[in-house]
Design an enzyme around this catalytic site. Structure first.
Site, PDB file in Angstrom:
ATOM      1  N   GLU A  20      -6.113   2.883  -5.218  1.00 53.06           N
ATOM      2  CA  GLU A  20      -6.187   3.055  -3.777  1.00 53.06           C
ATOM      3  C   GLU A  20      -5.787   4.478  -3.426  1.00 53.06           C
ATOM      4  OE1 GLU A  20      -5.128  -0.681  -1.370  1.00 53.06           O
ATOM      5  OE2 GLU A  20      -3.507  -0.394  -2.788  1.00 53.06           O
ATOM      6  N   GLU A  21      -6.353   4.946  -2.312  1.00 51.34           N
ATOM      7  CA  GLU A  21      -6.011   6.280  -1.846  1.00 51.34           C
ATOM      8  C   GLU A  21      -4.528   6.388  -1.472  1.00 51.34           C
ATOM      9  OE1 GLU A  21      -4.953   6.329   1.428  1.00 51.34           O
ATOM     10  OE2 GLU A  21      -5.466   4.189   1.562  1.00 51.34           O
ATOM     11  N   ASP A  68       5.819   1.107  -7.240  1.00 56.69           N
ATOM     12  CA  ASP A  68       4.407   0.814  -7.508  1.00 56.69           C
ATOM     13  C   ASP A  68       3.476   1.977  -7.164  1.00 56.69           C
ATOM     14  OD1 ASP A  68       4.669   0.491  -4.787  1.00 56.69           O
ATOM     15  OD2 ASP A  68       3.868  -1.557  -4.708  1.00 56.69           O
ATOM     16  N   ARG A  69       3.954   2.940  -6.395  1.00 55.06           N
ATOM     17  CA  ARG A  69       3.085   4.074  -6.056  1.00 55.06           C
ATOM     18  C   ARG A  69       3.343   5.258  -6.985  1.00 55.06           C
ATOM     19  NH1 ARG A  69       2.227   4.649   0.367  1.00 55.06           N
ATOM     20  NH2 ARG A  69       1.859   2.441   0.791  1.00 55.06           N
ATOM     21  N   THR A  91      -8.192  -2.756   2.003  1.00 51.47           N
ATOM     22  CA  THR A  91      -6.879  -2.209   1.635  1.00 51.47           C
ATOM     23  C   THR A  91      -5.894  -3.336   1.373  1.00 51.47           C
ATOM     24  OG1 THR A  91      -7.235  -0.212   2.903  1.00 51.47           O
ATOM     25  CG2 THR A  91      -4.951  -0.851   2.524  1.00 51.47           C
ATOM     26  N   ASP A 150       9.772   1.010  -4.353  1.00 46.71           N
ATOM     27  CA  ASP A 150       9.733  -0.131  -5.279  1.00 46.71           C
ATOM     28  C   ASP A 150       8.950   0.151  -6.556  1.00 46.71           C
ATOM     29  OD1 ASP A 150       7.368  -0.052  -3.785  1.00 46.71           O
ATOM     30  OD2 ASP A 150       7.039  -2.199  -3.986  1.00 46.71           O
ATOM     31  N   THR A 201       0.136  -5.921   5.261  1.00 47.60           N
ATOM     32  CA  THR A 201      -0.643  -5.548   4.078  1.00 47.60           C
ATOM     33  C   THR A 201       0.068  -6.007   2.809  1.00 47.60           C
ATOM     34  OG1 THR A 201      -1.341  -3.574   5.306  1.00 47.60           O
ATOM     35  CG2 THR A 201      -1.822  -3.614   2.958  1.00 47.60           C
ATOM     36  N   ARG A 214      -4.621   5.608  10.698  1.00 48.23           N
ATOM     37  CA  ARG A 214      -5.011   6.471   9.581  1.00 48.23           C
ATOM     38  C   ARG A 214      -6.477   6.870   9.738  1.00 48.23           C
ATOM     39  NH1 ARG A 214      -0.575   5.562   6.625  1.00 48.23           N
ATOM     40  NH2 ARG A 214       0.064   3.462   5.993  1.00 48.23           N
ATOM     41  N   SER A 229       8.862  -1.136   0.256  1.00 49.57           N
ATOM     42  CA  SER A 229       8.074  -0.118  -0.436  1.00 49.57           C
ATOM     43  C   SER A 229       8.525   1.299  -0.127  1.00 49.57           C
ATOM     44  CB  SER A 229       6.606  -0.336  -0.088  1.00 49.57           C
ATOM     45  OG  SER A 229       5.818   0.516  -0.857  1.00 49.57           O
ATOM     46  N   HIS A 230       7.629   2.062   0.454  1.00 49.24           N
ATOM     47  CA  HIS A 230       7.869   3.499   0.694  1.00 49.24           C
ATOM     48  C   HIS A 230       8.599   3.741   2.008  1.00 49.24           C
ATOM     49  CE1 HIS A 230       4.250   1.987   2.452  1.00 49.24           C
ATOM     50  NE2 HIS A 230       4.316   2.931   3.365  1.00 49.24           N
ATOM     51  N   LYS A 259       0.115  -2.603  -8.395  1.00 44.16           N
ATOM     52  CA  LYS A 259      -0.058  -1.213  -8.768  1.00 44.16           C
ATOM     53  C   LYS A 259       1.226  -0.757  -9.448  1.00 44.16           C
ATOM     54  CE  LYS A 259       0.779   0.456  -4.049  1.00 44.16           C
ATOM     55  NZ  LYS A 259       0.858  -0.758  -3.225  1.00 44.16           N
ATOM     56  N   ARG A 310       7.599  -7.002   6.556  1.00 39.74           N
ATOM     57  CA  ARG A 310       8.453  -5.813   6.630  1.00 39.74           C
ATOM     58  C   ARG A 310       8.970  -5.649   8.039  1.00 39.74           C
ATOM     59  NH1 ARG A 310       4.922  -1.650   2.881  1.00 39.74           N
ATOM     60  NH2 ARG A 310       4.999  -3.033   1.066  1.00 39.74           N
ATOM     61  N   ASP A 337       7.620   5.578  -5.560  1.00 41.52           N
ATOM     62  CA  ASP A 337       8.153   5.212  -4.241  1.00 41.52           C
ATOM     63  C   ASP A 337       9.337   4.249  -4.346  1.00 41.52           C
ATOM     64  OD1 ASP A 337       6.714   3.020  -5.130  1.00 41.52           O
ATOM     65  OD2 ASP A 337       6.138   2.404  -3.119  1.00 41.52           O
ATOM     66  N   LYS A 395       8.341 -10.238  -0.107  1.00 45.18           N
ATOM     67  CA  LYS A 395       6.997 -10.755  -0.352  1.00 45.18           C
ATOM     68  C   LYS A 395       7.016 -11.740  -1.508  1.00 45.18           C
ATOM     69  CE  LYS A 395       5.249  -7.102  -3.344  1.00 45.18           C
ATOM     70  NZ  LYS A 395       4.035  -6.430  -3.750  1.00 45.18           N
TER      71      LYS A 395
HETATM   72  C1  G16 Z   1       0.782  -1.527   0.431  1.00 44.33           C
HETATM   73  C2  G16 Z   1      -0.310  -2.285  -0.254  1.00 44.33           C
HETATM   74  C3  G16 Z   1      -1.406  -1.345  -0.639  1.00 44.33           C
HETATM   75  C4  G16 Z   1      -1.893  -0.576   0.567  1.00 44.33           C
HETATM   76  C5  G16 Z   1      -0.731   0.140   1.196  1.00 44.33           C
HETATM   77  C6  G16 Z   1      -1.070   0.872   2.481  1.00 44.33           C
HETATM   78  O1  G16 Z   1       1.380  -0.655  -0.453  1.00 44.33           O
HETATM   79  O2  G16 Z   1       0.171  -2.929  -1.405  1.00 44.33           O
HETATM   80  O3  G16 Z   1      -2.425  -2.085  -1.206  1.00 44.33           O
HETATM   81  O4  G16 Z   1      -2.874   0.338   0.218  1.00 44.33           O
HETATM   82  O5  G16 Z   1       0.267  -0.800   1.506  1.00 44.33           O
HETATM   83  O6  G16 Z   1      -1.372  -0.031   3.446  1.00 44.33           O
HETATM   84  P1  G16 Z   1      -1.518   0.374   4.955  1.00 44.33           P
HETATM   85  O7  G16 Z   1      -2.576   1.449   4.989  1.00 44.33           O
HETATM   86  O8  G16 Z   1      -1.923  -0.897   5.621  1.00 44.33           O
HETATM   87  O9  G16 Z   1      -0.195   0.937   5.427  1.00 44.33           O
HETATM   88  P2  G16 Z   1       2.933  -0.615  -0.632  1.00 44.33           P
HETATM   89  O10 G16 Z   1       3.182   0.461  -1.642  1.00 44.33           O
HETATM   90  O11 G16 Z   1       3.472  -0.285   0.742  1.00 44.33           O
HETATM   91  O12 G16 Z   1       3.307  -1.976  -1.077  1.00 44.33           O
END
Ligand code: G16
Length: 543
Positions: free
Chosen positions: A363-364, A281-282, A344, A279, A18, A496, A113-114, A376, A22, A277, A126
């Site tokens: 996004e959720e 962005d969340r 997504t 990095d 996504t 999910r 990320s998280h 984001k 990773r 989070d 990325k």
């Molecule tokens: C990434 C993407 C987001 C996405 C999220 C969750 O976020 O940038 O657009 O909504 O993953 O993705 P998934 O449901 O496939 O785990 P981040 O914050 O991890 O870069």
């Protein structure tokens, strides 16, 4: 200094998910693994000679080592200049900001990320393109294709560059400029928000707590919230970025940000709580003992955008990912602006923003942002909320309730089943696909199935098509269940389940989301056969 060409063998698992590639740290530490992927990026992006790159990451374990490798490979691949954040630090939105402001060819961001960090944790990489946003699918697919064929990579033989003091140094003819990671970003925030009004709010005794979760936003939040907006010292907690995030899981939700959650739900709670989070962005937004769902947060930012200087002229449109609730759609309808539903992944918003079709996106998955950058942006969302709170002089909770009273409430929850055996998770999705014909028109308890499909998307700007983006079961009353496999995990599979119902009646609005959605939750488990197929009784995370 000599450029060496190193023979290598392809790895078969370098498909970006996504948001980039990773993997666990030991995977990246294998000989040639990082180098192969970086060379595959350079081979795929057609950068002109002497192009400029941005480089930085969230400070997690292996960040510094990876930066040294990438710098030497950039020099050997003909880049002219790299802007790298001091200490190797750049939050994802700050990297996007720097790419845009300095008009660089693109950037490489190191983050998972998280996901947790540390020697046994996760690492990620990325590529972001010239608009500052994540590479679109055609680019990530080209990188993956290249990674399967690569036979050599180029790297400069040179000593490591010091990343800890600002300034320019030479690396085999390429300029390496170590920049302050915060300045450009903080300047952009000051240009969008009414800092004076937020300062007055905070001076008037409005108390905030921001949890940086020992991740990258610590230095950004300290500079902006404590230094520029005068929030009292200690308003930012866990502010030191640590390679293992203090052994934490830097995911700003009710489960993993429990330290903050205990504070805002405890005695003498602050008026506003937020977390970001790994990095940066969340974001998670909290009031006193009150959680704002990311879907509602997007809708509320949109409904109040004209209170914020940077958005005072209104919004061109809104975009949300498919599993995000339709709360934003209701605001868009009231404002008479378009609302786009995308798969997504933030990369799907880039074209819409570049074409001027949308201003806000969300996004959720705790992501909100706007066309100020192409990622984001966690702290941006926090500042947006603080600006609204300063203008409206109400509590977070009062603003949310007023919003629900005006627009109705999209009651929403997401149940995550993490670390499932991949075969079992794929089996659930396959079973659901096989049930479409049978489910169509069926009555399940109080709900009647209106449609079921696998979401696909045609990009309205470039016409590209993305299929297989999540199973949707829509009911006649507008309720919805969505099933999706995460594209960001590194261990097994994460399934999910997204649940949504609409409640227009303001009298029912204090209702508990889990209770209100309980029948839909039961239906989701029944039609997916999730419990029998995976052996899991409960989700790992509920948001
Ligand atoms: C990434 C993407 C987001 C996405 C999220 C969750 O976020 O940038 O657009 O909504 O993953 O993705 P998934 O449901 O496939 O785990 P981040 O914050 O991890 O870069």
């Amino acid at each position: 200094m000599t450029i060496r060409t190193i023979p290598t063998q392809p790895f078969t698992d370098q498909k970006p998910g996504t948001s980039g590639l990773r993997k666990r740290v030991p995977v990246f530490q294998q000989a040639h693994y990082l180098e192969n992927f970086v060379q595959s990026i350079f081979d795929s992006i057609s950068a002109p000679a002497n192009a400029t790159l941005v480089l930085g990451g969230d400070g997690r374990y292996y960040n510094r080592e990876a930066i040294q490798v990438i710098l030497k490979m950039a020099a050997a691949n003909g880049f002219g200049r790299v802007l790298v954040g001091k200490g190797g630090i750049l939050s994802t939105p700050a990297a996007s900001c720097v790419i845009r402001k300095h008009k660089t060819y693109g950037g490489i961001i190191l983050s998972a990320s998280h996901n947790p960090g540390g020697p046994e944790g996760d690492f990620g990489i990325k590529y972001n393109v010239t608009n500052g946003g994540p590479a679109p699918e055609k680019v990530t697919e080209a990188i993956f294709a290249r990674s399967k064929q690569i036979s050599e990579y180029r790297i400069l033989e040179a000593a490591d560059i010091s990343l800890d003091s600002l300034g320019v140094s030479d690396l085999g003819g390429m300029q390496v400029e170590v920049i302050d990671p915060v300045t450009d970003y903080a300047d952009l925030m000051a240009s969008l928000f009414d800092f004076a009004a937020i300062r007055d709010l905070l001076a008037g005794g409005f108390r905030i707590k921001f949890d940086a979760m020992h991740a990258v936003t610590g230095p950004y939040a300290r500079e902006i919230l404590e230094r520029q907006l005068n929030a009292p010292a200690g308003s930012v907690m866990n502010a030191e970025p640590l390679p293992d995030f203090g052994n934490g899981h830097p995911d700003p939700n009710l489960t993993y940000a429990h330290e903050l959650v205990d504070i805002v739900y405890g005695e003498n709670a602050p008026d506003f709580g937020a977390a970001s989070d790994g990095d940066g962005d969340r974001n998670m937004i909290l009031g006193k003992g009150f959680f704002v769902t990311p879907s509602d947060s997007l809708a509320i930012l949109a409904a109040n955008a004209t209170l914020v200087p940077g958005y005072k002229n209104g919004l061109a449109g809104i975009a949300r990912s498919m599993p995000t609730s339709a709360a934003a759609d209701r605001v868009a309808q009231a404002l008479g602006i378009p609302c786009y539903e995308t798969p997504t992944g933030w990369k799907f918003f880039g074209n819409l923003m570049d074409a001027g079709k949308v201003t806000l996106c969300g996004e959720e998955s705790f992501g909100t942002g706007s066309d100020h950058v192409r990622e984001k942006d966690g702290l941006w969302a926090v500042l947006f909320w603080l600006n609204i709170l300063a203008a409206r002089k109400q509590s977070v909770e009062a603003i949310v309730y007023e919003h629900w009273a005006k627009y109705g409430r999209n009651v929403y929850s997401r149940h995550d089943y993490e670390g499932l055996p991949t075969d079992a998770a794929n089996g659930v999705m396959k079973h659901l696909h096989g049930s479409f014909a049978n489910l169509q028109g069926q009555t399940l308890g109080n709900y009647k199935v209106l449609f079921c499909d696998d979401f696909s998307y045609i990009d309205p700007v470039d016409g590209s098509i993305s299929t297989g983006q999540g199973v949707r079961i829509g009911f006649t009353d507008g309720s919805r269940i969505v099933f999706r496999l995460s594209g960001t995990g590194t261990e097994g599979a994460t399934l999910r389940i997204y649940l949504e119902a609409f409640e227009p009646d303001v009298a029912k609005h204090p209702l508990d989301a889990q209770a209100a959605l309980s029948e839909l939750i039961g239906i989701a488990l029944q039609i997916s056969e999730l419990r029998t197929r995976t052996g899991r009784e409960q989700p790992t995370v509920i948001t």
